[in-house]
Motif scaffolding. Sequence first.
Motif, mmCIF file in Angstrom:
data_model
loop_
_atom_site.group_PDB
_atom_site.id
_atom_site.type_symbol
_atom_site.label_atom_id
_atom_site.label_comp_id
_atom_site.label_asym_id
_atom_site.label_seq_id
_atom_site.Cartn_x
_atom_site.Cartn_y
_atom_site.Cartn_z
ATOM 1 N N MET A 1 0.847 -1.178 0.000
ATOM 2 C CA MET A 1 0.000 0.000 0.000
ATOM 3 C C MET A 1 0.885 1.232 0.000
ATOM 4 N N THR A 2 0.590 2.157 -0.888
ATOM 5 C CA THR A 2 1.339 3.410 -0.911
ATOM 6 C C THR A 2 0.727 4.386 0.088
ATOM 7 N N VAL A 3 1.601 5.079 0.804
ATOM 8 C CA VAL A 3 1.171 6.113 1.747
ATOM 9 C C VAL A 3 2.090 7.305 1.507
ATOM 10 N N GLU A 4 1.906 7.936 0.357
ATOM 11 C CA GLU A 4 2.792 9.025 -0.043
ATOM 12 C C GLU A 4 2.417 10.349 0.623
ATOM 13 N N THR A 5 1.142 10.514 0.975
ATOM 14 C CA THR A 5 0.690 11.788 1.524
ATOM 15 C C THR A 5 0.020 11.598 2.884
ATOM 16 N N ASN A 6 -0.088 12.691 3.617
ATOM 17 C CA ASN A 6 -0.790 12.652 4.895
ATOM 18 C C ASN A 6 -2.259 12.313 4.696
ATOM 19 N N MET A 7 -2.830 12.756 3.574
ATOM 20 C CA MET A 7 -4.227 12.459 3.300
ATOM 21 C C MET A 7 -4.451 10.950 3.188
ATOM 22 N N ALA A 8 -3.540 10.251 2.538
ATOM 23 C CA ALA A 8 -3.665 8.798 2.406
ATOM 24 C C ALA A 8 -3.622 8.139 3.778
ATOM 25 N N ALA A 9 -2.737 8.620 4.634
ATOM 26 C CA ALA A 9 -2.655 8.073 5.988
ATOM 27 C C ALA A 9 -3.949 8.334 6.744
ATOM 28 N N LYS A 10 -4.450 9.546 6.633
ATOM 29 C CA LYS A 10 -5.677 9.913 7.354
ATOM 30 C C LYS A 10 -6.877 9.122 6.843
ATOM 31 N N GLU A 11 -7.004 9.004 5.536
ATOM 32 C CA GLU A 11 -8.188 8.375 4.952
ATOM 33 C C GLU A 11 -8.231 6.859 5.127
ATOM 34 N N PHE A 12 -7.088 6.223 5.303
ATOM 35 C CA PHE A 12 -7.112 4.764 5.429
ATOM 36 C C PHE A 12 -6.472 4.272 6.722
ATOM 37 N N LEU A 13 -5.237 4.656 6.970
ATOM 38 C CA LEU A 13 -4.536 4.119 8.141
ATOM 39 C C LEU A 13 -5.193 4.527 9.454
ATOM 40 N N ARG A 14 -5.736 5.716 9.495
ATOM 41 C CA ARG A 14 -6.362 6.197 10.733
ATOM 42 C C ARG A 14 -7.874 6.000 10.741
ATOM 43 N N SER A 15 -8.351 5.217 9.803
ATOM 44 C CA SER A 15 -9.782 4.921 9.737
ATOM 45 C C SER A 15 -10.045 3.604 10.462
ATOM 46 N N GLU A 16 -11.290 3.195 10.489
ATOM 47 C CA GLU A 16 -11.656 1.918 11.099
ATOM 48 C C GLU A 16 -11.252 0.741 10.216
ATOM 49 N N ALA A 17 -11.015 1.004 8.927
ATOM 50 C CA ALA A 17 -10.731 -0.078 7.980
ATOM 51 C C ALA A 17 -9.372 -0.740 8.234
ATOM 52 N N PHE A 18 -8.350 0.050 8.541
ATOM 53 C CA PHE A 18 -6.995 -0.515 8.677
ATOM 54 C C PHE A 18 -6.900 -1.501 9.843
ATOM 55 N N PRO A 19 -7.375 -1.174 11.054
ATOM 56 C CA PRO A 19 -7.329 -2.169 12.134
ATOM 57 C C PRO A 19 -8.125 -3.438 11.807
ATOM 58 N N LEU A 20 -9.247 -3.276 11.111
ATOM 59 C CA LEU A 20 -10.022 -4.454 10.719
ATOM 60 C C LEU A 20 -9.239 -5.332 9.749
ATOM 61 N N LEU A 21 -8.544 -4.691 8.826
ATOM 62 C CA LEU A 21 -7.710 -5.434 7.881
ATOM 63 C C LEU A 21 -6.625 -6.207 8.617
ATOM 64 N N LEU A 22 -5.955 -5.551 9.566
ATOM 65 C CA LEU A 22 -4.874 -6.209 10.302
ATOM 66 C C LEU A 22 -5.376 -7.386 11.129
ATOM 67 N N LYS A 23 -6.587 -7.287 11.661
ATOM 68 C CA LYS A 23 -7.144 -8.390 12.446
ATOM 69 C C LYS A 23 -7.368 -9.629 11.600
ATOM 70 N N ARG A 24 -7.596 -9.429 10.303
ATOM 71 C CA ARG A 24 -7.823 -10.575 9.412
ATOM 72 C C ARG A 24 -6.525 -11.333 9.133
ATOM 73 N N GLY A 25 -5.378 -10.707 9.422
ATOM 74 C CA GLY A 25 -4.119 -11.411 9.355
ATOM 75 C C GLY A 25 -3.255 -11.287 8.121
ATOM 76 N N PRO A 26 -3.643 -10.563 7.074
ATOM 77 C CA PRO A 26 -2.737 -10.511 5.920
ATOM 78 C C PRO A 26 -1.494 -9.683 6.229
ATOM 79 N N ARG A 27 -0.457 -9.959 5.494
ATOM 80 C CA ARG A 27 0.766 -9.162 5.609
ATOM 81 C C ARG A 27 0.524 -7.864 4.855
ATOM 82 N N VAL A 28 0.857 -6.749 5.501
ATOM 83 C CA VAL A 28 0.661 -5.438 4.899
ATOM 84 C C VAL A 28 2.010 -4.741 4.803
ATOM 85 N N VAL A 29 2.329 -4.285 3.609
ATOM 86 C CA VAL A 29 3.566 -3.533 3.386
ATOM 87 C C VAL A 29 3.161 -2.092 3.097
ATOM 88 N N LEU A 30 3.595 -1.177 3.957
ATOM 89 C CA LEU A 30 3.322 0.242 3.759
ATOM 90 C C LEU A 30 4.524 0.874 3.079
#
Length: 168
Positions: A1-30
């Motif tokens: 996953m690309t996180v080139e801007t603060n907006m990308a971090a805010k819209e996905f990493l700091r949302s409810e979606a990212f923790p849910l994704l991590l709980k499912r167990g896939p490897r995530v490369v930022l």
Amino acid sequence: MTVETNMAAKEFLRSEAFPLLLKRGPRVVLLVPADKVEYYRRQYAADNVFIEPLPKVMREGLHLIIKNIAFNSLSTASVWFRIWESYYLRKRPFNLLIRLVFWHLGKLRAWRELTRWAEWRMHDDEIWRPMFEKYRPDMVFCTNVIGEIDISLMKHARRRGVKVLAMI
């Protein structure tokens, strides 16, 4: 996953979606800007989260020209805004005229297909080979579909048959 801007971090990493994704167990490369690697490692450290610096995409000569033609041929409101913003900042009427011609040409299907074909022929995506060999992704997630680094990553993923998901 690309996180080139603060907006990308805010819209996905700091949302409810990212923790849910991590709980499912896939490897995530930022993939983050090189100067922010340590910050992201402190913020998002987990067993299944890997932080890597974004490589530099270097476009020169013909590839730079084709990239600019392809970008200005996107007949969208955001590109229209960028064309006029560039004009107001630099006051170059000839550049404005050329960019507006490409923007209007972008409404034609044949022109869009030609610019996509030309952009596809430009191989700037080999910078991703080591990353793909190291992590062997099943899918890539791009956060800026008109950003150079994301376009390069999406091209490489497509060439390798890897699925691409993009945030709009």
